[in-house]
Design a protein around this motif. Structure first.
Motif, PDB file in Angstrom:
ATOM      1  N   ILE A 104      94.116   0.190  -3.037  1.00 22.51           N
ATOM      2  CA  ILE A 104      92.830  -0.028  -1.901  1.00 22.51           C
ATOM      3  C   ILE A 104      91.851   0.429  -2.478  1.00 22.51           C
ATOM      4  O   ILE A 104      89.982   1.178  -2.977  1.00 22.51           O
ATOM      5  CB  ILE A 104      93.109  -1.312  -1.293  1.00 22.51           C
ATOM      6  CG1 ILE A 104      93.548  -2.949  -1.576  1.00 22.51           C
ATOM      7  CG2 ILE A 104      91.511  -1.919  -0.917  1.00 22.51           C
ATOM      8  CD1 ILE A 104      93.991  -3.268  -0.525  1.00 22.51           C
ATOM      9  N   SER A 105      93.009   2.197  -1.543  1.00 23.14           N
ATOM     10  CA  SER A 105      91.682   3.525  -1.680  1.00 23.14           C
ATOM     11  C   SER A 105      91.379   4.040  -2.250  1.00 23.14           C
ATOM     12  O   SER A 105      90.272   4.429  -2.642  1.00 23.14           O
ATOM     13  CB  SER A 105      92.425   4.141  -0.460  1.00 23.14           C
ATOM     14  OG  SER A 105      92.754   3.106   1.378  1.00 23.14           O
ATOM     15  N   THR A 106      92.535   4.398  -3.192  1.00 25.83           N
ATOM     16  CA  THR A 106      91.781   4.694  -4.584  1.00 25.83           C
ATOM     17  C   THR A 106      90.999   3.918  -5.621  1.00 25.83           C
ATOM     18  O   THR A 106      90.000   5.088  -5.533  1.00 25.83           O
ATOM     19  CB  THR A 106      93.379   5.347  -5.864  1.00 25.83           C
ATOM     20  OG1 THR A 106      94.080   5.341  -4.632  1.00 25.83           O
ATOM     21  CG2 THR A 106      93.040   5.834  -6.298  1.00 25.83           C
ATOM     22  N   ALA A 107      91.273   2.811  -5.760  1.00 21.18           N
ATOM     23  CA  ALA A 107      89.796   2.108  -6.312  1.00 21.18           C
ATOM     24  C   ALA A 107      88.501   2.309  -5.702  1.00 21.18           C
ATOM     25  O   ALA A 107      87.014   2.860  -6.110  1.00 21.18           O
ATOM     26  CB  ALA A 107      90.094   0.917  -6.379  1.00 21.18           C
ATOM     27  N   ALA A 121      86.424   3.137  -9.192  1.00 18.97           N
ATOM     28  CA  ALA A 121      86.435   2.532  -9.921  1.00 18.97           C
ATOM     29  C   ALA A 121      86.353   1.076  -9.197  1.00 18.97           C
ATOM     30  O   ALA A 121      85.595   0.762 -10.168  1.00 18.97           O
ATOM     31  CB  ALA A 121      88.026   2.543 -10.291  1.00 18.97           C
ATOM     32  N   LEU A 122      86.347   1.031  -8.737  1.00 17.07           N
ATOM     33  CA  LEU A 122      85.604  -0.579  -8.633  1.00 17.07           C
ATOM     34  C   LEU A 122      84.276  -0.594  -8.642  1.00 17.07           C
ATOM     35  O   LEU A 122      83.538  -1.669  -8.777  1.00 17.07           O
ATOM     36  CB  LEU A 122      86.263  -1.066  -6.800  1.00 17.07           C
ATOM     37  CG  LEU A 122      85.427  -2.813  -6.091  1.00 17.07           C
ATOM     38  CD1 LEU A 122      86.718  -3.221  -7.124  1.00 17.07           C
ATOM     39  CD2 LEU A 122      86.100  -2.487  -4.738  1.00 17.07           C
ATOM     40  N   ALA A 123      83.545  -0.321  -7.630  1.00 18.76           N
ATOM     41  CA  ALA A 123      82.445  -0.108  -8.044  1.00 18.76           C
ATOM     42  C   ALA A 123      81.595  -0.098  -9.336  1.00 18.76           C
ATOM     43  O   ALA A 123      80.114  -0.717 -10.110  1.00 18.76           O
ATOM     44  CB  ALA A 123      81.676   1.592  -7.406  1.00 18.76           C
ATOM     45  N   ARG A 124      82.272   0.779 -11.005  1.00 14.40           N
ATOM     46  CA  ARG A 124      81.861   1.036 -11.515  1.00 14.40           C
ATOM     47  C   ARG A 124      82.844  -0.371 -12.654  1.00 14.40           C
ATOM     48  O   ARG A 124      81.070  -0.958 -13.527  1.00 14.40           O
ATOM     49  CB  ARG A 124      82.479   2.212 -12.078  1.00 14.40           C
ATOM     50  CG  ARG A 124      81.852   3.369 -12.060  1.00 14.40           C
ATOM     51  CD  ARG A 124      82.682   4.443 -13.766  1.00 14.40           C
ATOM     52  NE  ARG A 124      83.959   4.432 -13.354  1.00 14.40           N
ATOM     53  CZ  ARG A 124      84.640   5.207 -11.871  1.00 14.40           C
ATOM     54  NH1 ARG A 124      83.696   6.136 -11.182  1.00 14.40           N
ATOM     55  NH2 ARG A 124      86.530   5.753 -12.186  1.00 14.40           N
ATOM     56  N   ALA A 125      83.355  -0.859 -11.728  1.00 12.87           N
ATOM     57  CA  ALA A 125      83.621  -1.969 -12.210  1.00 12.87           C
ATOM     58  C   ALA A 125      82.847  -3.372 -12.142  1.00 12.87           C
ATOM     59  O   ALA A 125      82.266  -4.077 -13.307  1.00 12.87           O
ATOM     60  CB  ALA A 125      85.152  -2.852 -11.549  1.00 12.87           C
ATOM     61  N   LEU A 126      81.963  -3.804 -10.918  1.00 13.90           N
ATOM     62  CA  LEU A 126      81.453  -4.425 -10.827  1.00 13.90           C
ATOM     63  C   LEU A 126      79.889  -4.017 -10.863  1.00 13.90           C
ATOM     64  O   LEU A 126      79.163  -5.036 -10.702  1.00 13.90           O
ATOM     65  CB  LEU A 126      81.287  -4.447  -9.497  1.00 13.90           C
ATOM     66  CG  LEU A 126      83.265  -5.288  -8.574  1.00 13.90           C
ATOM     67  CD1 LEU A 126      83.124  -5.396  -7.027  1.00 13.90           C
ATOM     68  CD2 LEU A 126      82.846  -6.659  -8.894  1.00 13.90           C
ATOM     69  N   THR A 156      77.905  -2.373  -9.081  1.00 11.07           N
ATOM     70  CA  THR A 156      77.091  -2.455  -8.755  1.00 11.07           C
ATOM     71  C   THR A 156      77.423  -1.091  -7.450  1.00 11.07           C
ATOM     72  O   THR A 156      78.847  -0.975  -7.272  1.00 11.07           O
ATOM     73  CB  THR A 156      77.140  -3.607  -7.728  1.00 11.07           C
ATOM     74  OG1 THR A 156      75.713  -3.226  -6.261  1.00 11.07           O
ATOM     75  CG2 THR A 156      78.310  -3.556  -6.984  1.00 11.07           C
ATOM     76  N   ARG A 157      76.920  -1.095  -5.995  1.00 14.40           N
ATOM     77  CA  ARG A 157      77.617  -0.307  -4.703  1.00 14.40           C
ATOM     78  C   ARG A 157      78.322  -1.307  -4.096  1.00 14.40           C
ATOM     79  O   ARG A 157      78.077  -2.297  -4.166  1.00 14.40           O
ATOM     80  CB  ARG A 157      76.182   0.417  -4.169  1.00 14.40           C
ATOM     81  CG  ARG A 157      75.696   1.593  -4.614  1.00 14.40           C
ATOM     82  CD  ARG A 157      74.872   1.771  -3.450  1.00 14.40           C
ATOM     83  NE  ARG A 157      75.359   2.026  -2.426  1.00 14.40           N
ATOM     84  CZ  ARG A 157      74.471   2.307  -1.186  1.00 14.40           C
ATOM     85  NH1 ARG A 157      73.419   1.734  -0.977  1.00 14.40           N
ATOM     86  NH2 ARG A 157      75.681   2.919  -1.010  1.00 14.40           N
ATOM     87  N   VAL A 158      79.622  -0.562  -3.605  1.00 10.33           N
ATOM     88  CA  VAL A 158      81.231  -1.401  -2.701  1.00 10.33           C
ATOM     89  C   VAL A 158      80.123  -1.032  -1.215  1.00 10.33           C
ATOM     90  O   VAL A 158      79.698   0.019  -0.954  1.00 10.33           O
ATOM     91  CB  VAL A 158      81.571  -0.582  -3.293  1.00 10.33           C
ATOM     92  CG1 VAL A 158      82.761  -1.422  -2.221  1.00 10.33           C
ATOM     93  CG2 VAL A 158      82.490  -1.101  -4.249  1.00 10.33           C
ATOM     94  N   PRO A 159      79.901  -1.897  -0.071  1.00  8.32           N
ATOM     95  CA  PRO A 159      79.795  -2.048   0.537  1.00  8.32           C
ATOM     96  C   PRO A 159      80.874  -1.344   1.478  1.00  8.32           C
ATOM     97  O   PRO A 159      81.918  -1.484   1.200  1.00  8.32           O
ATOM     98  CB  PRO A 159      79.325  -3.464   1.649  1.00  8.32           C
ATOM     99  CG  PRO A 159      79.973  -4.284   0.105  1.00  8.32           C
ATOM    100  CD  PRO A 159      80.048  -3.596  -1.062  1.00  8.32           C
ATOM    101  N   ALA A 160      81.003  -0.615   2.472  1.00  5.67           N
ATOM    102  CA  ALA A 160      81.904  -0.169   3.449  1.00  5.67           C
ATOM    103  C   ALA A 160      82.806  -0.848   3.890  1.00  5.67           C
ATOM    104  O   ALA A 160      84.110  -0.817   3.898  1.00  5.67           O
ATOM    105  CB  ALA A 160      80.526   1.277   4.637  1.00  5.67           C
ATOM    106  N   GLU A 161      82.061  -1.673   4.683  1.00  8.17           N
ATOM    107  CA  GLU A 161      82.766  -3.167   4.990  1.00  8.17           C
ATOM    108  C   GLU A 161      84.206  -3.850   4.386  1.00  8.17           C
ATOM    109  O   GLU A 161      85.094  -3.816   4.989  1.00  8.17           O
ATOM    110  CB  GLU A 161      81.619  -4.045   6.160  1.00  8.17           C
ATOM    111  CG  GLU A 161      81.098  -4.719   5.419  1.00  8.17           C
ATOM    112  CD  GLU A 161      80.040  -4.185   5.193  1.00  8.17           C
ATOM    113  OE1 GLU A 161      79.387  -4.875   4.572  1.00  8.17           O
ATOM    114  OE2 GLU A 161      80.009  -3.596   5.390  1.00  8.17           O
ATOM    115  N   LEU A 162      83.788  -3.327   3.077  1.00  9.13           N
ATOM    116  CA  LEU A 162      84.663  -4.677   1.988  1.00  9.13           C
ATOM    117  C   LEU A 162      86.142  -3.571   1.870  1.00  9.13           C
ATOM    118  O   LEU A 162      86.792  -4.429   2.116  1.00  9.13           O
ATOM    119  CB  LEU A 162      84.433  -4.006   0.800  1.00  9.13           C
ATOM    120  CG  LEU A 162      84.820  -4.975  -0.738  1.00  9.13           C
ATOM    121  CD1 LEU A 162      84.924  -6.239  -0.282  1.00  9.13           C
ATOM    122  CD2 LEU A 162      84.560  -4.516  -1.715  1.00  9.13           C
TER     123      LEU A 162
END
Length: 90
Positions: free
Chosen positions: A45-48, A53-58, A60-66
């Motif tokens: 989770i931390s690495t993604a 990687a998670l932002a690229r897959a989606l 979009t920007r990933v919210p900090a609280e996610l």
């Protein structure tokens, strides 16, 4: 996603970017939108999130609280371990 280990969908968490642009954990695994799967492991989770990687897959920007939401979701379901260790690569 981050460790690139093959796992069944039951062993992964699904994160979805809804058509409205909200990014959240998809508990049902069936929410509409662009989805990405991630291991139920805090290191993955931390690495993604940290490496983007998670932002690229989606796409979009990933919210900090996610990150906290993913860690809570990972802890609520019994983690399934594989014979090769938590990432299946050891």
């Amino acid at each position: 996603m981050a460790c690139r280990t093959s796992r069944t969908k039951r062993e992964l968490l699904r994160v979805v970017r809804t058509p409205a642009g909200e990014v959240r954990v998809d508990e049902s695994g069936r929410a509409n939108g662009r989805g990405a799967y991630i291991c139920r492991d805090q290191a993955c989770i931390s690495t993604a999130i940290d490496r983007g990687a998670l932002a690229r897959a989606l796409e979009t920007r990933v919210p900090a609280e996610l990150k906290a939401e993913l860690e809570r979701a990972a802890g609520t379901t019994e983690s399934i371990t594989t014979p090769g260790g938590p990432h299946g690569q050891e």
